[in-house]
Design a protein around this motif. Structure first.
Motif, PDB file in Angstrom:
ATOM      1  N   GLY A 135       0.787  -1.223   0.000  1.00 36.60           N
ATOM      2  CA  GLY A 135       0.000   0.000   0.000  1.00 36.60           C
ATOM      3  C   GLY A 135       0.818   1.272   0.000  1.00 36.60           C
ATOM      4  O   GLY A 135       0.354   2.305  -0.494  1.00 36.60           O
ATOM      5  N   HIS A 136       2.031   1.211   0.518  1.00 35.36           N
ATOM      6  CA  HIS A 136       2.867   2.406   0.603  1.00 35.36           C
ATOM      7  C   HIS A 136       3.670   2.655  -0.668  1.00 35.36           C
ATOM      8  O   HIS A 136       4.311   3.689  -0.807  1.00 35.36           O
ATOM      9  N   LEU A 137       3.645   1.719  -1.608  1.00 36.38           N
ATOM     10  CA  LEU A 137       4.487   1.815  -2.796  1.00 36.38           C
ATOM     11  C   LEU A 137       3.957   2.858  -3.781  1.00 36.38           C
ATOM     12  O   LEU A 137       2.751   3.087  -3.877  1.00 36.38           O
ATOM     13  N   THR A 138       4.872   3.463  -4.513  1.00 40.31           N
ATOM     14  CA  THR A 138       4.463   4.333  -5.616  1.00 40.31           C
ATOM     15  C   THR A 138       3.795   3.484  -6.691  1.00 40.31           C
ATOM     16  O   THR A 138       3.910   2.245  -6.697  1.00 40.31           O
ATOM     17  N   PRO A 168      -6.564   1.685  -9.592  1.00 39.56           N
ATOM     18  CA  PRO A 168      -7.338   1.881  -8.348  1.00 39.56           C
ATOM     19  C   PRO A 168      -8.008   0.605  -7.855  1.00 39.56           C
ATOM     20  O   PRO A 168      -8.030   0.324  -6.650  1.00 39.56           O
ATOM     21  N   MET A 169      -8.561  -0.185  -8.769  1.00 45.97           N
ATOM     22  CA  MET A 169      -9.190  -1.449  -8.386  1.00 45.97           C
ATOM     23  C   MET A 169      -8.163  -2.424  -7.831  1.00 45.97           C
ATOM     24  O   MET A 169      -8.399  -3.087  -6.813  1.00 45.97           O
ATOM     25  N   LEU A 170      -7.001  -2.490  -8.474  1.00 46.87           N
ATOM     26  CA  LEU A 170      -5.964  -3.407  -8.012  1.00 46.87           C
ATOM     27  C   LEU A 170      -5.455  -3.006  -6.630  1.00 46.87           C
ATOM     28  O   LEU A 170      -5.269  -3.863  -5.750  1.00 46.87           O
ATOM     29  N   ARG A 171      -5.250  -1.724  -6.421  1.00 45.08           N
ATOM     30  CA  ARG A 171      -4.807  -1.263  -5.096  1.00 45.08           C
ATOM     31  C   ARG A 171      -5.878  -1.566  -4.040  1.00 45.08           C
ATOM     32  O   ARG A 171      -5.560  -1.930  -2.903  1.00 45.08           O
ATOM     33  N   ALA A 172      -7.149  -1.412  -4.408  1.00 44.38           N
ATOM     34  CA  ALA A 172      -8.225  -1.698  -3.462  1.00 44.38           C
ATOM     35  C   ALA A 172      -8.224  -3.169  -3.075  1.00 44.38           C
ATOM     36  O   ALA A 172      -8.376  -3.516  -1.892  1.00 44.38           O
ATOM     37  N   ASP A 173      -8.041  -4.051  -4.052  1.00 39.47           N
ATOM     38  CA  ASP A 173      -8.007  -5.485  -3.758  1.00 39.47           C
ATOM     39  C   ASP A 173      -6.851  -5.829  -2.825  1.00 39.47           C
ATOM     40  O   ASP A 173      -7.006  -6.613  -1.875  1.00 39.47           O
ATOM     41  N   LEU A 177      -6.633  -7.434   1.328  1.00 40.61           N
ATOM     42  CA  LEU A 177      -5.725  -8.423   1.923  1.00 40.61           C
ATOM     43  C   LEU A 177      -4.885  -7.821   3.038  1.00 40.61           C
ATOM     44  O   LEU A 177      -4.742  -8.400   4.120  1.00 40.61           O
ATOM     45  N   GLU A 178      -4.315  -6.668   2.780  1.00 39.87           N
ATOM     46  CA  GLU A 178      -3.323  -6.119   3.710  1.00 39.87           C
ATOM     47  C   GLU A 178      -3.940  -5.516   4.961  1.00 39.87           C
ATOM     48  O   GLU A 178      -3.253  -5.344   5.973  1.00 39.87           O
TER      49      GLU A 178
END
Length: 257
Positions: A135-138, A168-173, A177-178
């Motif tokens: 989540g913190h990655l660029t 955005p969808m991939l980061r949300a998924d 998990l995280e």
């Protein structure tokens, strides 16, 4: 239950089988959609396949994606209860395995219908730590992580506009998990079958075998040739094992205490 979380929205049934004695509800991996399970109904004769169609992708592209596990599990449990006209089983791969597991636990808590069997694929047991967070990655580093996972074809990464559209969808998924925290509870009282790619760099056989701690019923581990995303290449092997396990699970489970 929100309109966007109705069974009609959440479930894609490619071949409805009103007289089928059992339904298999399939939950995709992070970034995946109902298309992950395209063609599964042909390898599971007599079983109705209901692929979970998560928001933020495919025909639900305009629906806001889930960002945490709780609302996703609550909506899926409600949808299963609303369509509980026959016995069912749950299958999930990677993120989908934890979603399926937590859905079974939620249904137990609220007195809902329990699955005949839980299939967990490409996923460490829920009490084990996940991979390092992303989540913190660029965006650039996050895309590198996606490429390393191997779940998307090279053509996807060659199209910057498509990547930007789905990011955005991939980061949300990955956020689902995280942000997940396993809460200890009594093991489930239903059969659990785990699957693990024998060349999966993210899930070892020992980490997949640790699912044994989460059932008081029958447990089995099947090692499949391939990496983390072996589903397409080894579909016949996977579906044959699912058929065999479901044939053994032909009576309602006794709930664990």
């Amino acid at each position: 239950m929100r309109d966007a979380a109705t069974p009609a929205a959440l479930f894609h049934v490619p071949r409805p089988l009103p007289d089928a004695p059992l339904r298999l509800v399939c939950v995709p991996y992070a970034g995946g959609g109902a298309g992950v399970f395209r063609g599964w109904h042909t390898g599971l004769p007599g079983i109705e396949v209901a692929a979970v169609r998560l928001p933020g992708r495919e025909s639900r592209y305009t629906d806001p994606p889930y960002r945490t596990m709780g609302p996703l599990v609550a909506d899926l449990a409600d949808a299963i209860t609303a369509t509980a006209d026959r016995p069912y089983a749950l299958f999930g791969h990677s993120m989908g395995a934890r979603v399926a597991f937590e859905t079974a636990r939620r249904l137990r808590r609220v007195g809902g219908p329990q699955p005949r069997c839980l299939f967990v694929s490409g996923c460490r047991a829920p009490h084990l730590p996940l991979r390092p967070p992303t989540g913190h990655l660029t965006d650039a580093r996050f895309v590198q992580e996606l490429r390393a996972l191997g779940g998307a074809p090279p053509q996807f990464f060659a199209d910057p506009e498509l990547v930007a559209l789905l990011l955005p969808m991939l980061r949300a998924d990955f956020g689902v998990l995280e942000s997940y925290e396993h809460a200890p509870a009594a093991p489930l009282g239903l059969p659990v079958r785990a699957f693990c790619g024998d060349a999966d760099p993210h899930v070892s056989p020992a980490q997949a075998a640790a699912w044994r701690a989460h059932t008081t019923s029958r447990f089995g581990l099947t090692r499949v040739a391939g990496g983390h995303f072996y589903l397409a290449e080894r579909r016949d092997t996977l579906l044959r094992t699912i058929r065999e396990e479901l044939a053994r699970s032909d009576s309602p489970p006794k709930e664990g205490r």
